[in-house]
Design a protein around this motif. Structure first.
Motif, PDB file in Angstrom:
ATOM      1  N   SER A 170      13.522  76.288 -74.737  1.00  0.00           N
ATOM      2  CA  SER A 170      13.274  74.985 -74.106  1.00  0.00           C
ATOM      3  C   SER A 170      12.519  74.057 -75.048  1.00  0.00           C
ATOM      4  N   ARG A 171      11.519  74.602 -75.723  1.00  0.00           N
ATOM      5  CA  ARG A 171      10.735  73.790 -76.658  1.00  0.00           C
ATOM      6  C   ARG A 171      11.613  73.280 -77.802  1.00  0.00           C
ATOM      7  N   LEU A 172      12.424  74.170 -78.368  1.00  0.00           N
ATOM      8  CA  LEU A 172      13.262  73.796 -79.505  1.00  0.00           C
ATOM      9  C   LEU A 172      14.295  72.741 -79.123  1.00  0.00           C
ATOM     10  N   ILE A 173      14.912  72.907 -77.952  1.00  0.00           N
ATOM     11  CA  ILE A 173      15.933  71.951 -77.519  1.00  0.00           C
ATOM     12  C   ILE A 173      15.301  70.593 -77.222  1.00  0.00           C
ATOM     13  N   THR A 174      14.142  70.607 -76.582  1.00  0.00           N
ATOM     14  CA  THR A 174      13.452  69.348 -76.264  1.00  0.00           C
ATOM     15  C   THR A 174      13.079  68.593 -77.535  1.00  0.00           C
ATOM     16  N   GLU A 175      12.600  69.321 -78.539  1.00  0.00           N
ATOM     17  CA  GLU A 175      12.199  68.689 -79.798  1.00  0.00           C
ATOM     18  C   GLU A 175      13.390  68.150 -80.589  1.00  0.00           C
ATOM     19  N   ALA A 176      14.593  68.649 -80.271  1.00  0.00           N
ATOM     20  CA  ALA A 176      15.798  68.203 -80.987  1.00  0.00           C
ATOM     21  C   ALA A 176      16.494  67.058 -80.262  1.00  0.00           C
ATOM     22  N   GLU A 177      15.753  66.279 -79.520  1.00  0.00           N
ATOM     23  CA  GLU A 177      16.325  65.188 -78.736  1.00  0.00           C
ATOM     24  C   GLU A 177      17.209  64.282 -79.602  1.00  0.00           C
ATOM     25  N   GLY A 178      18.418  64.022 -79.101  1.00  0.00           N
ATOM     26  CA  GLY A 178      19.339  63.132 -79.793  1.00  0.00           C
ATOM     27  C   GLY A 178      20.086  63.761 -80.950  1.00  0.00           C
ATOM     28  N   ARG A 179      19.838  65.047 -81.205  1.00  0.00           N
ATOM     29  CA  ARG A 179      20.510  65.730 -82.314  1.00  0.00           C
ATOM     30  C   ARG A 179      21.347  66.891 -81.786  1.00  0.00           C
ATOM     31  N   HIS A 180      22.211  67.395 -82.631  1.00  0.00           N
ATOM     32  CA  HIS A 180      23.046  68.528 -82.233  1.00  0.00           C
ATOM     33  C   HIS A 180      22.207  69.805 -82.152  1.00  0.00           C
ATOM     34  N   VAL A 181      22.504  70.615 -81.144  1.00  0.00           N
ATOM     35  CA  VAL A 181      21.881  71.929 -81.002  1.00  0.00           C
ATOM     36  C   VAL A 181      22.994  72.964 -80.868  1.00  0.00           C
ATOM     37  N   PHE A 182      22.957  73.961 -81.743  1.00  0.00           N
ATOM     38  CA  PHE A 182      23.916  75.063 -81.701  1.00  0.00           C
ATOM     39  C   PHE A 182      23.154  76.354 -81.414  1.00  0.00           C
ATOM     40  N   ALA A 183      23.814  77.286 -80.756  1.00  0.00           N
ATOM     41  CA  ALA A 183      23.149  78.533 -80.378  1.00  0.00           C
ATOM     42  C   ALA A 183      24.052  79.718 -80.667  1.00  0.00           C
ATOM     43  N   SER A 184      23.440  80.804 -81.103  1.00  0.00           N
ATOM     44  CA  SER A 184      24.168  82.051 -81.319  1.00  0.00           C
ATOM     45  C   SER A 184      23.411  83.177 -80.632  1.00  0.00           C
ATOM     46  N   PHE A 185      24.104  83.894 -79.761  1.00  0.00           N
ATOM     47  CA  PHE A 185      23.523  85.042 -79.071  1.00  0.00           C
ATOM     48  C   PHE A 185      24.658  85.995 -78.716  1.00  0.00           C
ATOM     49  N   PRO A 186      24.357  87.253 -78.361  1.00  0.00           N
ATOM     50  CA  PRO A 186      25.432  88.208 -78.055  1.00  0.00           C
ATOM     51  C   PRO A 186      26.374  87.663 -76.990  1.00  0.00           C
ATOM     52  N   VAL A 187      27.656  87.724 -77.270  1.00  0.00           N
ATOM     53  CA  VAL A 187      28.645  87.005 -76.466  1.00  0.00           C
ATOM     54  C   VAL A 187      28.685  87.476 -75.014  1.00  0.00           C
ATOM     55  N   ARG A 188      28.350  88.746 -74.747  1.00  0.00           N
ATOM     56  CA  ARG A 188      28.397  89.259 -73.374  1.00  0.00           C
ATOM     57  C   ARG A 188      27.013  89.370 -72.736  1.00  0.00           C
ATOM     58  N   ASP A 189      25.995  88.834 -73.388  1.00  0.00           N
ATOM     59  CA  ASP A 189      24.645  88.867 -72.819  1.00  0.00           C
ATOM     60  C   ASP A 189      24.486  87.682 -71.869  1.00  0.00           C
ATOM     61  N   THR A 190      24.849  87.897 -70.606  1.00  0.00           N
ATOM     62  CA  THR A 190      24.787  86.806 -69.632  1.00  0.00           C
ATOM     63  C   THR A 190      23.347  86.442 -69.283  1.00  0.00           C
ATOM     64  N   PHE A 191      22.403  87.366 -69.486  1.00  0.00           N
ATOM     65  CA  PHE A 191      20.993  87.024 -69.269  1.00  0.00           C
ATOM     66  C   PHE A 191      20.545  85.969 -70.285  1.00  0.00           C
ATOM     67  N   ARG A 192      20.910  86.163 -71.552  1.00  0.00           N
ATOM     68  CA  ARG A 192      20.548  85.184 -72.575  1.00  0.00           C
ATOM     69  C   ARG A 192      21.302  83.876 -72.340  1.00  0.00           C
ATOM     70  N   LEU A 193      22.541  84.003 -71.908  1.00  0.00           N
ATOM     71  CA  LEU A 193      23.315  82.806 -71.574  1.00  0.00           C
ATOM     72  C   LEU A 193      22.595  81.995 -70.500  1.00  0.00           C
ATOM     73  N   LEU A 194      22.064  82.682 -69.485  1.00  0.00           N
ATOM     74  CA  LEU A 194      21.341  81.981 -68.421  1.00  0.00           C
ATOM     75  C   LEU A 194      20.049  81.353 -68.934  1.00  0.00           C
ATOM     76  N   SER A 195      19.401  82.003 -69.904  1.00  0.00           N
ATOM     77  CA  SER A 195      18.197  81.413 -70.500  1.00  0.00           C
ATOM     78  C   SER A 195      18.540  80.106 -71.206  1.00  0.00           C
ATOM     79  N   PHE A 196      19.641  80.095 -71.952  1.00  0.00           N
ATOM     80  CA  PHE A 196      20.073  78.867 -72.627  1.00  0.00           C
ATOM     81  C   PHE A 196      20.547  77.824 -71.619  1.00  0.00           C
ATOM     82  N   TYR A 197      21.230  78.279 -70.589  1.00  0.00           N
ATOM     83  CA  TYR A 197      21.705  77.371 -69.533  1.00  0.00           C
ATOM     84  C   TYR A 197      20.531  76.634 -68.889  1.00  0.00           C
TER      85      TYR A 197
END
Length: 496
Positions: free
Chosen positions: A266-293
């Protein structure tokens, strides 16, 4: 007499394959692929032969040579001895990571596979997204056989489009994600646990007058720590004769929790306001997906997942064992977008008919092309502050079209490379990120307990015997607990 034999998972991380043999019951705990041993012989460009994968694996000692264990179509094709019935009562699968599930496709077609409904659902998704018998986790392709086609001609089964002819279904008799069932004469209980993939389970078995605990992979710092605590409490009240416990991080201190990861994201995404944000995490880790969501929504963005993630989310969304919003979200959720990358003619994002665009994709992907929340490179390029885009090793080429704005970030939310091949892969990805000026940020929580947490679990359970598995440093267990510790060797049988 009751014995156990490690055919994988002893002195190594992953590849769990533990045979329990007792009067009236013979079963495996997991049947996974050892990435380390598999990688000693195979790579992306050096694969097992389609015609003789089973023979390749047996000759290289990657799987045990046990009569009545493997599927008859493979055995018959390679002129090996077949068996009408499997010579064991079942396979218990703790979760859907390939180092625990990876060789299930080789098992006898009548084998009973016991796993949680969620693990079965993920295995079904792997089948549906894969191709051929190497992905036969739930279905079984009738390999090396023939059928009569509509023209009355004899054709190879691989050309058949009728699933009733081409496939049979494996037996997954378990109907509960928590409860008791029988495997031969053994009584087994399955418990959900917290891990880096949803649907993970641990088992307590009573076989041959002995009580057995098997942790699979587990942690207590993820999104569902209460599940692991309940499992540990049940093992503590079961007077275990033997505890098979994973020790991936036996030599590490306690790290970030999933809550910590969510806060950092949350901190990293907020600080990147107006810029592109890309994320890489295990493709089937739905818990991490929910954290990013959650982090993306809090920052006024949408998380953009790829087709495979969308497919898995929709596959699991109907599972009644999961709670929508807490465990899973559907791909059409208002906080999600489905990113479709270029294929074939590269027409996505161009001003052409949707039907023509869809022709670039196979039949599994087409349902997601043109849906209301589908986006592509052009949407991300033109709206840098609107999305958090999942960008794995197979889609970094999209950066060429997206052209990230200055100051954009890439959040690496997965484990660091731990072997030479992974280091080469990451080095290649770093070249792409450097080329497009992306700043690498890190936020990750392990799927495994630290050494101190493992010691606390053993102290709580007080088993008569501890057997470390899924660890490269089993000797450290002797320093963690007061009970007897046995360090197993691959292929050696032990009475208990």
């Amino acid at each position: 007499m009751t014995t156990f034999t490690f055919h994988g998972g002893a002195g190594e991380i992953g590849g769990n394959m533990l045979l329990i043999d007792s009067p009236g019951s013979r079963f495996f705990l997991d049947f996974g692929m050892s990435f380390k041993r598999h990688g000693e012989y195979f790579s992306e460009f050096l694969q097992p032969r389609t015609s003789n994968a089973l023979g390749d694996f047996l000759n290289l000692d990657l799987i045990p040579d046990i009569e009545g264990l493997y599927r008859n179509d493979f055995l018959s094709h390679n002129k090996m001895k077949t068996s009408e019935e499997p010579a064991f009562d079942g396979i218990l699968i703790s979760h859907a990571h390939l180092d625990h599930l990876g060789y299930v496709n080789l098992l006898h077609e009548k084998a009973h596979v016991y796993a949680s409904s969620v693990t079965k659902g993920i295995a079904e998704a792997l089948d549906e997204l894969g191709s051929g018998s190497k992905d036969d986790f739930v279905k079984t392709t009738k390999s090396f056989s023939y059928y009569e086609n509509k023209k009355g001609e004899i054709s190879r089964i691989r050309n058949c489009r009728d699933p009733e002819i081409k496939y049979s279904q494996r037996e997954y008799p378990l109907t509960v994600d928590r409860g008791e069932f029988e495997v031969g004469s053994a009584s087994v209980q399955i418990f959900p646990v917290d891990h880096s993939i949803i649907g993970a389970s641990g088992f307590i078995a009573h076989a041959g007058g002995r009580s057995i605990g098997y942790t699979g992979d587990f942690r207590n710092h993820g999104s569902r720590p209460e599940l692991t605590r309940a499992f540990v409490e049940n093992m503590a009240s079961s007077d275990l004769d033997i505890l098979f416990i994973e020790g991936t991080n036996i030599d590490e201190e306690k790290g970030m929790s999933e809550t910590d990861v969510g806060n950092e994201i949350s901190r990293l995404i907020t600080e990147a306001e107006g810029r592109h944000v890309f994320a890489s995490f295990p493709v089937r880790d739905t818990f991490r997906l929910l954290s990013f969501y959650t982090a993306a929504r809090n920052a006024g963005r949408k998380l953009a997942v790829n087709f495979r993630q969308a497919f898995l989310l929709d596959k699991l969304d109907s599972n009644k064992a999961l709670e929508r919003g807490k465990d899973i979200i559907p791909s059409h959720d208002e906080g999600l977008s489905v990113y479709i990358k270029k294929r074939e003619y590269g027409l996505i994002g161009e001003d052409v008919e949707e039907e023509e665009k869809a022709r670039d994709y196979d039949k599994k992907e087409r349902p997601y092309v043109g849906i209301d929340n589908q986006i592509c490179w052009k949407d991300v390029r033109d709206n840098p502050g609107e999305y958090v885009l999942f960008l794995d090793n197979y889609s970094v080429q999209e950066l060429v079209d997206i052209q990230p704005v200055e100051g954009s970030i890439y959040i690496k939310s997965q484990c660091e490379p731990f072997d030479a091949e992974m280091e080469l892969d990451w080095g290649r990805i770093e070249n792409w990120l450097d080329r497009f000026g992306l700043q690498v940020k890190r936020a990750h929580a392990s799927g495994h307990m630290s050494g101190g947490e493992i010691a606390e679990v053993i102290k709580t359970i007080e088993p008569k015997l501890v057997v470390p598995m899924h660890t490269q440093r089993p000797v450290l267990f002797s320093d963690l607990c007061d009970c007897e510790v046995l360090i197993p060797e691959k292929g050696k049988s032990y009475e208990f």
